[in-house]
Design a protein around this motif. Structure first.
Motif, PDB file in Angstrom:
ATOM      1  N   ASP A 179       0.850  -1.194   0.000  1.00 38.44           N
ATOM      2  CA  ASP A 179       0.000   0.000   0.000  1.00 38.44           C
ATOM      3  C   ASP A 179       0.888   1.248   0.000  1.00 38.44           C
ATOM      4  O   ASP A 179       2.118   1.156  -0.015  1.00 38.44           O
ATOM      5  N   ALA A 183       2.924  -1.142   3.518  1.00 43.08           N
ATOM      6  CA  ALA A 183       2.423  -2.367   4.149  1.00 43.08           C
ATOM      7  C   ALA A 183       1.890  -3.325   3.080  1.00 43.08           C
ATOM      8  O   ALA A 183       1.351  -2.885   2.060  1.00 43.08           O
ATOM      9  N   GLU A 199      -7.584  -2.942   2.199  1.00 45.37           N
ATOM     10  CA  GLU A 199      -7.666  -1.534   2.596  1.00 45.37           C
ATOM     11  C   GLU A 199      -6.342  -0.806   2.336  1.00 45.37           C
ATOM     12  O   GLU A 199      -5.304  -1.318   2.744  1.00 45.37           O
ATOM     13  N   TYR A 336      -1.169  -7.331  10.362  1.00 50.63           N
ATOM     14  CA  TYR A 336      -2.300  -6.638  10.979  1.00 50.63           C
ATOM     15  C   TYR A 336      -3.588  -7.391  10.651  1.00 50.63           C
ATOM     16  O   TYR A 336      -3.594  -8.274   9.789  1.00 50.63           O
ATOM     17  N   ALA A 337      -4.642  -7.047  11.360  1.00 49.66           N
ATOM     18  CA  ALA A 337      -5.956  -7.626  11.092  1.00 49.66           C
ATOM     19  C   ALA A 337      -6.756  -6.658  10.229  1.00 49.66           C
ATOM     20  O   ALA A 337      -6.469  -5.466  10.208  1.00 49.66           O
ATOM     21  N   LEU A 338      -7.735  -7.172   9.511  1.00 44.49           N
ATOM     22  CA  LEU A 338      -8.629  -6.298   8.738  1.00 44.49           C
ATOM     23  C   LEU A 338     -10.066  -6.760   8.886  1.00 44.49           C
ATOM     24  O   LEU A 338     -10.357  -7.956   8.866  1.00 44.49           O
ATOM     25  N   GLU A 339     -10.949  -5.775   8.964  1.00 43.15           N
ATOM     26  CA  GLU A 339     -12.375  -6.006   9.216  1.00 43.15           C
ATOM     27  C   GLU A 339     -13.144  -6.404   7.959  1.00 43.15           C
ATOM     28  O   GLU A 339     -14.247  -5.894   7.716  1.00 43.15           O
ATOM     29  N   HIS A 357     -12.433  -5.303  18.336  1.00 46.09           N
ATOM     30  CA  HIS A 357     -12.138  -4.178  17.437  1.00 46.09           C
ATOM     31  C   HIS A 357     -12.688  -4.464  16.036  1.00 46.09           C
ATOM     32  O   HIS A 357     -13.406  -3.634  15.453  1.00 46.09           O
ATOM     33  N   GLU A 358     -12.365  -5.631  15.498  1.00 50.96           N
ATOM     34  CA  GLU A 358     -12.812  -5.954  14.129  1.00 50.96           C
ATOM     35  C   GLU A 358     -14.333  -6.152  14.079  1.00 50.96           C
ATOM     36  O   GLU A 358     -14.966  -5.798  13.075  1.00 50.96           O
ATOM     37  N   HIS A 361     -15.934  -2.822  13.870  1.00 44.48           N
ATOM     38  CA  HIS A 361     -15.860  -2.289  12.500  1.00 44.48           C
ATOM     39  C   HIS A 361     -17.033  -2.760  11.634  1.00 44.48           C
ATOM     40  O   HIS A 361     -17.338  -2.113  10.624  1.00 44.48           O
ATOM     41  N   GLU A 380     -11.385   3.904  12.836  1.00 40.45           N
ATOM     42  CA  GLU A 380     -10.440   3.416  13.850  1.00 40.45           C
ATOM     43  C   GLU A 380     -10.704   3.996  15.228  1.00 40.45           C
ATOM     44  O   GLU A 380     -10.494   3.325  16.243  1.00 40.45           O
ATOM     45  N   PHE A 429      -3.007   4.972   9.242  1.00 41.43           N
ATOM     46  CA  PHE A 429      -3.111   3.982  10.322  1.00 41.43           C
ATOM     47  C   PHE A 429      -2.128   4.273  11.456  1.00 41.43           C
ATOM     48  O   PHE A 429      -1.701   3.374  12.162  1.00 41.43           O
ATOM     49  N   TYR A 434      -6.271   6.074  15.894  1.00 44.02           N
ATOM     50  CA  TYR A 434      -6.958   5.132  16.775  1.00 44.02           C
ATOM     51  C   TYR A 434      -7.237   5.775  18.142  1.00 44.02           C
ATOM     52  O   TYR A 434      -8.379   5.805  18.613  1.00 44.02           O
TER      53      TYR A 434
HETATM   54  N1  TRP Z   1      -8.043  -1.743   9.358  1.00 39.71           N
HETATM   55  C1  TRP Z   1      -6.960  -2.251  10.159  1.00 39.71           C
HETATM   56  C2  TRP Z   1      -7.479  -2.247  11.606  1.00 39.71           C
HETATM   57  O1  TRP Z   1      -8.426  -2.918  11.908  1.00 39.71           O
HETATM   58  C3  TRP Z   1      -5.817  -1.373   9.955  1.00 39.71           C
HETATM   59  C4  TRP Z   1      -4.978  -1.426   8.731  1.00 39.71           C
HETATM   60  C5  TRP Z   1      -5.266  -1.516   7.404  1.00 39.71           C
HETATM   61  C6  TRP Z   1      -3.585  -1.321   8.810  1.00 39.71           C
HETATM   62  N2  TRP Z   1      -4.121  -1.478   6.666  1.00 39.71           N
HETATM   63  C7  TRP Z   1      -3.082  -1.372   7.503  1.00 39.71           C
HETATM   64  C8  TRP Z   1      -2.707  -1.206   9.886  1.00 39.71           C
HETATM   65  C9  TRP Z   1      -1.720  -1.311   7.262  1.00 39.71           C
HETATM   66  C10 TRP Z   1      -1.358  -1.145   9.638  1.00 39.71           C
HETATM   67  C11 TRP Z   1      -0.867  -1.199   8.333  1.00 39.71           C
HETATM   68  O2  TRP Z   1      -7.005  -1.537  12.449  1.00 39.71           O
END
Ligand code: TRP
Ligand code: ZN
Length: 503
Positions: A179, A183, A199, A336-339, A357-358, A361, A380, A429, A434
């Motif tokens: 991205d 990341a 994302e 990382y996690a994603l929702e 958290h997720e 979201h 966030e 991020f 957050y």
């Molecule tokens: N959406 C993720 C969360 O739940 C965060 C996220 C998306 C993210 N892309 C990222 C975090 C890249 C760090 C790097 O918080």
């Protein structure tokens, strides 16, 4: 790009009347009269200042049907490169008279396009302003500029309001895309499959898409992988998997409107488990067979809380917004996690705070998505605030204590420098999105009181359900619910650098 197109559109609109006036009597007008069809190219972006070429204009997607075949990389030491081929069937409605339109597609090449039943021919990208004969398509892949576009020229042209179907056959080698912050994201090739987390604009790395949350759509998936691998997407299985000649096809259906960045189709050595909440909401968990014993124990304990967490969120806000829930826990990791909608993806382990958290979201981010990427604090900040609420509900640290921890960050710390309502595309991020975001919500609750705060939140989740909202929309709802002018409050918390002192 978007701005230039808007200006051109405005200029040619203004010229319509003028051109007709100066033409000699009897000559064909350059454009038909106002109100008649005026075919132009759909914008190459959705108008998001942070990602100008993500998403597209000129149409509204209703449904993506993604038929994908994926071969994960061979065993090490072969490079982490997989092979993906797909047929995307995209149903949309034109929102202008369309001469051309774009889809976003990164790193994969298109083999065939049909619009309706009409095949389009592959051509080299034409010079700006040049005309192209007949139904055609072309691709632009500019990694340096982060511009990845597939342009389709339909013939016949498509009238505003007309429903159309475009079918794109595409494929190529899958890599490990990065991205804008560096990341891993998108279709992330893993040794045992792929971890798919899009994302903010990474879905274009695995299917042709209008890759912006302002154009939500429903999805269906047919994902074919080597026998023994499991493919998990959003929503629910549409039918049982089918195995033939060493390949298994997995069928998923996601009937709730969904933003492109929340689409997943993760592939791995998953154990698939079906359960439901007391109210009958289906939960589908896909847990990698290869988690370490410690991570497995932590993960199982957290996933066992999902039904309680959903109940907690429903009691605090509004009913769960989608047809199903669950988790994908992959031993490979993007860090990382994603929702992802209905089914968040977790890296290596699903911890309790991450799961709540997720799940938060699903309401804040998925049902109501940020109108622009600069509004990311609404995702966030809310998900973090729900972590605080869950901790308090569970008899641990209270929300006030979590708030106090944030306010204990020294005023001269760089944490307080980021204006979180417009952080810039490179800082989507960062920690203040957050933590300062969550502190903003706690401060708002203190300022307007619990009744107005929770009424505003329910109104937010209702008014913008299946849609998007901006920071200004959120401020307006908070002002309506409380009867207070909150301009100074939101300026201090979101727009001005520095640790808030009074609000
Ligand atoms: N959406 C993720 C969360 O739940 C965060 C996220 C998306 C993210 N892309 C990222 C975090 C890249 C760090 C790097 O918080
Ligand atoms: Zn989050």
């Amino acid at each position: 790009m978007r701005v230039r197109m808007r200006v051109l559109g405005a200029v040619s609109a203004a010229l319509v009347g003028v051109v007709t006036l100066v033409l000699p009597a009897g000559a064909a007008p350059a454009q038909v009269a106002p109100g008649g069809p005026r075919y132009t190219a759909g914008a190459a972006g959705a108008g998001d200042a942070y990602f100008p070429s993500a998403g597209n204009g000129g149409y509204d997607v209703r449904h993506y049907d993604l038929d994908i075949t994926y071969a994960p990389p061979p065993a090490a030491p072969a490079p982490l490169v997989g092979q993906l081929s797909g047929v995307a069937t995209i149903d949309f409605v034109a929102t202008q008279d369309l001469d051309r339109f774009n889809l976003d597609l990164r790193g994969l090449s298109v083999q065939a396009v049909t619009i309706g039943d009409k095949p389009a021919g592959k051509v080299a990208p034409p010079a700006p302003g040049a005309t192209v004969d007949g139904a055609a398509y072309w691709q632009v892949q500019d990694d340096a500029a982060r511009v990845w576009e597939l342009t389709v020229q339909p013939r016949p042209k498509i009238k505003k309001g007309q429903a159309a179907r475009v079918v794109v056959a595409y494929g190529g080698q899958t890599i490990r895309p990065l991205d804008i912050e560096g990341a891993l994201y998108g279709w992330v090739t893993m040794r045992d499959g792929a971890m798919v987390v899009g994302e903010p604009e990474g879905s274009m790395t695995w299917y042709p898409v209008s890759d912006h949350q302002t154009d939500k759509a429903t999805y269906s998936f047919e994902i074919t992988v080597p026998e023994g691998k499991v493919a998990v997407a959003n929503g629910l299985p549409a039918r049982d998997p089918v195995t033939e000649d060493g390949w298994t096809t997995w069928f998923w259906d996601a009937p709730d409107a969904q933003a492109s960045y929340l689409t997943t189709a993760s592939v791995g050595d998953f154990d698939l488990r079906f359960s439901e909440t007391a109210e009958g909401l289906p939960i589908v968990d896909a847990v990698d067979d290869n988690l370490t014993a410690t991570n497995r124990a932590t993960t199982e304990a957290s996933l066992a809380l999902q039904a309680d967490m959903i109940g907690f969120l429903e009691a605090a806000f509004v009913p769960y917004p989608f047809n199903s829930s669950g988790a994908i826990v992959d031993d490979d990791t993007v860090g990382y996690a994603l929702e992802t909608q209905t089914r968040p993806v977790y890296s290596r382990v699903a911890r309790e705070s991450t799961v709540v958290h997720e799940l938060a979201h699903q309401w804040f981010g998925d049902a109501v998505s940020p109108g622009r990427w600069q509004d990311i604090w609404l995702n966030e900040g809310w998900a973090t605030y729900v972590e605080w609420l869950w901790s308090e509900h569970s008899g641990r640290e209270t929300a006030q204590m979590s708030f106090d921890d944030v306010m204990d960050i020294p005023a001269d710390n760089a944490f307080w420098e980021l204006p979180i309502a417009d952080p810039g595309a490179d800082d989507l991020f960062e920690a203040p999105i957050y933590d300062r975001g969550a502190a903003t919500l706690h401060a708002l609750r203190g300022k307007i009181g619990d009744d107005a705060f929770f009424a505003a939140t329910r109104e937010w989740l209702t008014r913008y359900d299946d849609s998007t909202g901006t920071t200004e929309d959120f401020q307006a709802i908070s002002e309506e619910a409380s009867g207070q002018d909150l301009q100074a409050f939101f300026d201090v918390w979101l727009r001005a650098p520095g640790r808030p002192t009074t609000w």
